[in-house]
Design a protein around this motif. Sequence first.
Motif, mmCIF file in Angstrom:
data_model
loop_
_atom_site.group_PDB
_atom_site.id
_atom_site.type_symbol
_atom_site.label_atom_id
_atom_site.label_comp_id
_atom_site.label_asym_id
_atom_site.label_seq_id
_atom_site.Cartn_x
_atom_site.Cartn_y
_atom_site.Cartn_z
ATOM 1 N N ASN A 56 8.534 -11.963 -5.799
ATOM 2 C CA ASN A 56 7.469 -11.330 -5.417
ATOM 3 C C ASN A 56 7.760 -11.175 -3.696
ATOM 4 O O ASN A 56 8.066 -12.113 -2.948
ATOM 5 N N LEU A 57 7.677 -10.023 -3.296
ATOM 6 C CA LEU A 57 8.015 -9.636 -1.996
ATOM 7 C C LEU A 57 6.861 -9.376 -1.044
ATOM 8 O O LEU A 57 6.871 -8.660 -0.071
ATOM 9 N N GLY A 58 5.693 -9.984 -1.647
ATOM 10 C CA GLY A 58 4.365 -9.859 -1.024
ATOM 11 C C GLY A 58 4.225 -10.661 0.245
ATOM 12 O O GLY A 58 3.109 -10.433 0.812
ATOM 13 N N ALA A 59 5.169 -11.446 0.444
ATOM 14 C CA ALA A 59 4.949 -12.168 1.654
ATOM 15 C C ALA A 59 5.007 -11.206 3.131
ATOM 16 O O ALA A 59 4.218 -11.720 3.938
ATOM 17 N N GLU A 60 5.511 -10.362 3.122
ATOM 18 C CA GLU A 60 5.549 -9.267 4.089
ATOM 19 C C GLU A 60 3.976 -8.779 4.284
ATOM 20 O O GLU A 60 3.485 -8.719 5.223
ATOM 21 N N GLY A 61 3.385 -8.466 3.232
ATOM 22 C CA GLY A 61 1.959 -8.028 3.376
ATOM 23 C C GLY A 61 1.005 -8.966 3.564
ATOM 24 O O GLY A 61 0.080 -8.741 4.387
ATOM 25 N N SER A 62 1.239 -9.907 3.033
ATOM 26 C CA SER A 62 0.360 -11.435 3.345
ATOM 27 C C SER A 62 0.407 -11.789 4.676
ATOM 28 O O SER A 62 -0.572 -12.065 5.579
ATOM 29 N N ALA A 103 -3.197 -15.291 0.548
ATOM 30 C CA ALA A 103 -3.079 -15.776 -0.692
ATOM 31 C C ALA A 103 -3.652 -14.847 -1.564
ATOM 32 O O ALA A 103 -2.996 -14.594 -3.143
ATOM 33 N N VAL A 104 -4.876 -14.217 -1.665
ATOM 34 C CA VAL A 104 -5.306 -13.356 -2.549
ATOM 35 C C VAL A 104 -4.193 -12.172 -2.643
ATOM 36 O O VAL A 104 -4.240 -11.656 -3.814
ATOM 37 N N PHE A 105 -3.712 -11.653 -1.439
ATOM 38 C CA PHE A 105 -3.030 -10.686 -1.682
ATOM 39 C C PHE A 105 -1.845 -10.828 -2.377
ATOM 40 O O PHE A 105 -1.436 -9.769 -3.375
ATOM 41 N N ALA A 106 -1.158 -11.947 -2.328
ATOM 42 C CA ALA A 106 -0.041 -12.057 -3.063
ATOM 43 C C ALA A 106 -0.151 -12.590 -4.420
ATOM 44 O O ALA A 106 0.675 -12.414 -5.452
ATOM 45 N N ALA A 107 -1.276 -12.843 -4.828
ATOM 46 C CA ALA A 107 -1.725 -13.280 -6.166
ATOM 47 C C ALA A 107 -1.929 -11.975 -7.064
ATOM 48 O O ALA A 107 -1.591 -12.074 -8.202
ATOM 49 N N ILE A 108 -1.977 -10.905 -6.541
ATOM 50 C CA ILE A 108 -2.491 -9.502 -7.093
ATOM 51 C C ILE A 108 -0.932 -9.073 -8.053
ATOM 52 O O ILE A 108 -1.239 -8.752 -9.182
ATOM 53 N N PRO A 109 -0.054 -9.275 -7.581
ATOM 54 C CA PRO A 109 1.233 -8.902 -8.343
ATOM 55 C C PRO A 109 1.465 -10.043 -9.616
ATOM 56 O O PRO A 109 1.736 -9.516 -10.685
ATOM 57 N N ALA A 110 0.873 -11.383 -9.361
ATOM 58 C CA ALA A 110 1.153 -12.240 -10.463
ATOM 59 C C ALA A 110 0.092 -11.941 -11.437
ATOM 60 O O ALA A 110 0.529 -11.897 -12.674
ATOM 61 N N LEU A 157 -0.362 -18.077 -5.203
ATOM 62 C CA LEU A 157 -1.548 -18.481 -4.303
ATOM 63 C C LEU A 157 -0.706 -19.023 -2.905
ATOM 64 O O LEU A 157 -1.061 -18.842 -1.779
ATOM 65 N N LEU A 158 -0.186 -20.177 -3.371
ATOM 66 C CA LEU A 158 0.240 -20.993 -2.181
ATOM 67 C C LEU A 158 1.365 -20.469 -1.283
ATOM 68 O O LEU A 158 1.309 -20.342 -0.046
ATOM 69 N N GLY A 159 2.273 -19.584 -1.822
ATOM 70 C CA GLY A 159 3.299 -18.700 -0.959
ATOM 71 C C GLY A 159 2.573 -17.584 -0.247
ATOM 72 O O GLY A 159 2.832 -17.543 1.034
ATOM 73 N N GLY A 160 1.447 -16.909 -0.681
ATOM 74 C CA GLY A 160 0.921 -15.917 -0.054
ATOM 75 C C GLY A 160 -0.042 -16.613 0.892
ATOM 76 O O GLY A 160 0.105 -16.137 2.238
#
Length: 355
Positions: A79-85, A120-127, A241-244
């Motif tokens: 998940n590369l969403g850490a940038e957006g989170s 967290a909510v943002f990073a959960a979307i790809p999951a 969720l935790l990572g985000g």
Amino acid sequence: MLKSSQFNTFRTALSIAIALILSFLVIFLVSDQPVEAIMRMITGPLSSKRLFANVIELMIPLIFTGVSVSIMFSANQINLGAEGSFHLGGLVAAVVGLMVPMSQGVHPIAAIILGGLTGAVFAAIPAILKIFTTASELVSSLMLNYIALFLGNYILSYYLRDTTAGALTSHLLPESVKLQSIVSGTNIHIGLFIALLTAVLGYLFLFKSKLGYMLRISGENEKFAKYSGMNIVTVILISQLLGGFIAGVGGSVQLLGMYRRFSWAALLGYGWDAIIVTTLSKKNPLFVPLAAFFLAYIRIGADIMSRSTDVSPEIVAITQGIIIILIVAEQFLSRYKHKLVAHEARLQMETEGAE
């Protein structure tokens, strides 16, 4: 002789050494003053309090995103969403700071927590997309980062913008929400302690808790984890969720500690840098601060070198690329590892035979 348990540390250290040597060779080839350039890069960050503070200031956001990506990647979710989170965390912290008046002690805490929850909510979307539609989390998270950017730009332009300023930026953040500096004359702020605590808690979660064990097992062998009775869906969601959340907290801390206004009209890149930090730390949050410090140090050193010599700071990109190639290359030192394992097995057999 090394033990097999020490192999990964040795391999990473050797990869860094080889990358630095090759980078120095490139400097000798392109520079008219190579020795001075290398010395500036190596010793420059130590030449003054302000320059070394720049290393620490850059290290702080890298710790947050490094721990975030380490947790997500440990579950084998790329998940590369850490940038957006991270970006949305800073945005929400700005919204809370500007639009929700609070007392000085509560204000930054509320802004950081809400920023983390948004991340967290943002990073959960790809999951969630992967669970219900089998969509690749790598592709969806990469695309969602730009949605986060443009959403942030929209809110900044129409709700937070200071129209009296000469650029696209928010109103000044109130003092009640800002994180205080802990070293006079620098921008090193209390977020450093939050980042280090996050790394320790991330390690305890991944390596000392039942849920962290399940997360790592499912990441290493999903089929084994499934047949062992683990709920893979739950593990995937918790890891994202935790990572985000951690990345969102990092964005909030970065904004409140380093900026007077929210002016992030572009992605800052800390989520991408986190992949390098995660690679160096071998997905162990306890080593993330060391990896973050190393990356911050060579970047500040390269910047100092470029300002005082004829070498471009892009030399760091060469170093980073070589390090990643050597660390992820399975065949690099694989024969040496096999020799270590065989040597230990032979010693074990001899010990058992003597008994």
